[in-house]
Each structure stands twice: as C-alpha cells, then as structure tokens.
Design a protein around this motif. Sequence first.
Motif, mmCIF file in Angstrom:
data_model
loop_
_atom_site.group_PDB
_atom_site.id
_atom_site.type_symbol
_atom_site.label_atom_id
_atom_site.label_comp_id
_atom_site.label_asym_id
_atom_site.label_seq_id
_atom_site.Cartn_x
_atom_site.Cartn_y
_atom_site.Cartn_z
ATOM 1 N N SER A 244 -0.503 2.164 -13.691
ATOM 2 C CA SER A 244 -0.771 1.030 -12.785
ATOM 3 C C SER A 244 0.401 0.051 -12.719
ATOM 4 O O SER A 244 0.280 -1.009 -12.113
ATOM 5 C CB SER A 244 -2.055 0.302 -13.218
ATOM 6 O OG SER A 244 -1.971 -0.126 -14.559
ATOM 7 N N TRP A 258 0.489 -2.139 -9.263
ATOM 8 C CA TRP A 258 -0.705 -1.507 -8.719
ATOM 9 C C TRP A 258 -0.457 -0.002 -8.596
ATOM 10 O O TRP A 258 0.684 0.469 -8.673
ATOM 11 C CB TRP A 258 -1.087 -2.091 -7.360
ATOM 12 C CG TRP A 258 -0.053 -1.896 -6.277
ATOM 13 C CD1 TRP A 258 0.039 -0.852 -5.396
ATOM 14 C CD2 TRP A 258 1.058 -2.773 -5.967
ATOM 15 N NE1 TRP A 258 1.109 -1.015 -4.562
ATOM 16 C CE2 TRP A 258 1.752 -2.192 -4.883
ATOM 17 C CE3 TRP A 258 1.510 -3.982 -6.484
ATOM 18 C CZ2 TRP A 258 2.890 -2.771 -4.327
ATOM 19 C CZ3 TRP A 258 2.638 -4.565 -5.936
ATOM 20 C CH2 TRP A 258 3.320 -3.973 -4.863
ATOM 21 N N ILE A 301 -4.206 -1.829 -15.471
ATOM 22 C CA ILE A 301 -4.460 -3.055 -14.701
ATOM 23 C C ILE A 301 -5.671 -2.860 -13.783
ATOM 24 O O ILE A 301 -5.710 -1.907 -12.993
ATOM 25 C CB ILE A 301 -3.222 -3.439 -13.876
ATOM 26 C CG1 ILE A 301 -2.042 -3.715 -14.811
ATOM 27 C CG2 ILE A 301 -3.497 -4.670 -13.006
ATOM 28 C CD1 ILE A 301 -0.721 -3.981 -14.099
ATOM 29 N N PRO A 302 -6.670 -3.728 -13.865
ATOM 30 C CA PRO A 302 -7.877 -3.568 -13.023
ATOM 31 C C PRO A 302 -7.565 -3.736 -11.541
ATOM 32 O O PRO A 302 -6.588 -4.397 -11.161
ATOM 33 C CB PRO A 302 -8.806 -4.676 -13.533
ATOM 34 C CG PRO A 302 -7.916 -5.674 -14.195
ATOM 35 C CD PRO A 302 -6.770 -4.907 -14.759
ATOM 36 N N ILE A 303 -8.413 -3.137 -10.698
ATOM 37 C CA ILE A 303 -8.234 -3.239 -9.249
ATOM 38 C C ILE A 303 -8.849 -4.552 -8.743
ATOM 39 O O ILE A 303 -9.728 -5.127 -9.385
ATOM 40 C CB ILE A 303 -8.853 -2.032 -8.526
ATOM 41 C CG1 ILE A 303 -10.366 -1.972 -8.769
ATOM 42 C CG2 ILE A 303 -8.182 -0.742 -8.985
ATOM 43 C CD1 ILE A 303 -11.074 -0.889 -7.945
ATOM 44 N N CYS A 324 -5.399 -9.039 -11.724
ATOM 45 C CA CYS A 324 -5.062 -7.854 -10.938
ATOM 46 C C CYS A 324 -3.887 -8.158 -10.015
ATOM 47 O O CYS A 324 -3.389 -9.282 -9.961
ATOM 48 C CB CYS A 324 -6.268 -7.414 -10.110
ATOM 49 S SG CYS A 324 -6.883 -8.701 -8.993
#
Length: 432
Positions: A244, A258, A301-303, A324
Amino acid sequence: MPSSFFSVLGFVSERESELEEEMSKTMEGLCSLLYLTLVFTIVFTLHTQIAHKLLIGHHPLHLKKSPHLPLRFNSGGTFKILQVADMHYGTGILTRCRDVLASEFDYCSDLNTTRFLKRIIQSEKPDFIAFTGDNIFGPSTHDAAESLIRAFGPAMDSELPWAAVLGNHDQESTMTREELMSFISLMDYSVSQTNPPVDDLSSVTEGDMTKNIDGFGNYNLRVYGAPGSHLANRSVLNLFFLDSGDREVVQGIRTYGWIKESQLRWLHSVSKGYQGQKQDNNHLEEASVCATPPALVFFHIPIPEIQQLYNQQIVGQFQQRVSCSSMNSGVLQTLISMGDVKAAFVGHDHTNDFCGNLEGIWFCHGGGFGYHGYGKAGWPRRARIISAELEKGEKSWMRVERISTWKRLDDEKLSKLDEQVLWLQNPSFKMT
C-alpha cells in the motif's frame, strides 16, 4: 708457474661455481617458502580479521531454511493465521517503549515486543504468521537488516511459514523498499515475495494488466486442503498480499500511499484465473467443492471507505481517525467485483482494532503490536488471530466452511476478546 698451481686455481673456481649454484637454489627455496608464508598469512588475516565485516547484519551467511510447502490446512481441518501489525522494531534492548504506564517504562524496550511474539506463538500455535507492515521503525535503526533479523527472530525460531508486507516506516533506514522485500524473502521460513513470479504474470490475458506492477510485496499464496482429503492437492483458500506504499505528494499536498491501478489489475486477473478452474468431477459429490476458494487480503494502510464505519456497527474499538490516503484508487470496488474476497486485514492505526463490514467484505484492524510504536498507556498491545475451518464430510475434510477472528492482549493471561465469525459457506450454520 708450476702446473699444479693452475690446477688448484681451476679447482677453486669450479668449487665457487658450485657454491654459487647451491646458494642460488637455497635462495629460490627460501623465496618460495617466504611466498607461501605470505599467502598463508594473508588468507588467515582475511578469515579472522576481515570476513566478519562482510556478513549481513553481523550474522554468518547460510542457506535459507524453508518451511514445509505448500501451505495447507492441518489434519484437524483448520488453518490458523496470526496477524502481527506494526511491530515498529528498533535495535532491541536500547530502543525504549512508547505510551506505556510510568511503572512499566524503565524496563520496557523492543524486547517486550519480542517476548509478546514468542508468547502468542506458543499459546495460539498458528499455522502461519502474517506481518502487515511497519515491521521496523526506520528512524530508530542504523542497520535495517539487523533490525529485520531481530524483529522476525521469533517467527524464524518457530520454524513456521510466515510472510510480510511493508508499511510506511520500514524503508526509512538503510534499505529501499525493493531491498527490504528482497531481504525478507530470503529470510528463514519466509514465503514472502518481492513481486509475482514471471509465470504468474505471463498467465494473465494480454491487455488485462502490465508486468510492471507498482510497489514491492504484491503476491498470492495458496493454501491447500487437509492431508489425505480429496482437496489435498488443490487450493481451498487464497491469501493476497499488497504493497500500500508509504508517502506520496498529490497536487502539492503530502498524503499516505495507496494501492495502485496496476496492482488491482493483477489482483483481479489472478482471482479471475481461480474462478475459471475446473473441479475434479470424480469427487464433486464427496468434496462439495465451491466454484472459487475464498480469499483474504493483507496490506498496511487502510482504504478511505473505512472512515464510513465510525457510525456503523463494528466489533472492537474505533479510537483514532483513519489515517488513509487522500486518493481513492477503487480498492473496495475491485474486491467486491472479484467476488471471492471475504475479509481484508490492515494495520497502520495502532489504537484501532475493530472489524467492520463494507458491502459484504470485512475490514479488520490488527491493533498495535509493537512497544516502540505509539499506543495508549493502559491499553495493552494486541494481536489478531484468523481461523479458517473446513467442512467435515463423510470420508474426509472438504471446502472451507467458516472463517472467524479474535484478538489476544499482551497481559498476564493473553486475554481473548471480540471473537466473531467473518464468513460462513452456509449462512444457516450457527457458531457453537
């Protein structure tokens, strides 16, 4: 002069020549001996004084120890995964803890992280360990290789298969992200990959994706059925790992990384390939095989969509803002369109340890594991356990029937909390 005098002179001259020849041979022998002595001295010096400086992380070079492969469900019909999020390992005993109680601080270091990892492995006895990034904290070490060896030490000592992705802090020391993943892939019992092998890329339909996948640490691991079952030689669970990223600048504004479009194309294409697999008609009735094995995804890494869960029903604690990227690359929509992904597991936000459902897919935070990473004093470090269970047939184990999860705290009893079912093959099946 008498002839005898000249005879004596001739004898002396001949003797001098013989002596000179003997001296010459003696000198040649001495030179050879001195040369051999010099060579031996140089070799000995290289071995004793210099060789140790040529070692990676001051550890002797050795052949990689590999786990028993392929990954598979055990004879009891389960496959248990230990998720370790955000170890933030530094250098060991000299790296102090953050956000612990005052009574704990003086004796707290990276060794607390090491002890926790050893305890949880011994207690839960997982079949596999997944490290979801920020494995080391780059700014706190001057030797990334040494820190990786210490951080993953308990996993290697356990001889369990393990895999890792990178977070946003791993590369902030002496190795690039590519070097880090390459090094991790060569560590004992690691099944990590720098990126998909060439055969995985060549099997994808032309135009579906590019061979130049963004990031380092994008790969797929297959988990095979239980030994002795009809599915012992088939993948019944797929594990996807994605990079990510770390930091990016978008329109002059710094943001987190991302998952890029090239990664999503690869992910979707691999999933589509599994959905095209034909089942063994000879064992359809016994195996009761579903068309596509369920899949789990791991990244750091969270969306952005996870922010929507703040006001939704969740299991666990939502204690900090979701960190994020400002870019939404369409990860959620890709996972939904794949149809096989049942849950995704992330790290990054240390004081979030919840699971929440977005359009049929569970997104679960691991919660902070490492003591050198930020946390919350009095809020124990924690790990997440994921358990997949097979359906029991009349003669043997069959397809995956249930996927569940819970957490373990680093307290005296390794307390277990928030156990929940993430997915059921048969929704009418009730947890006992």
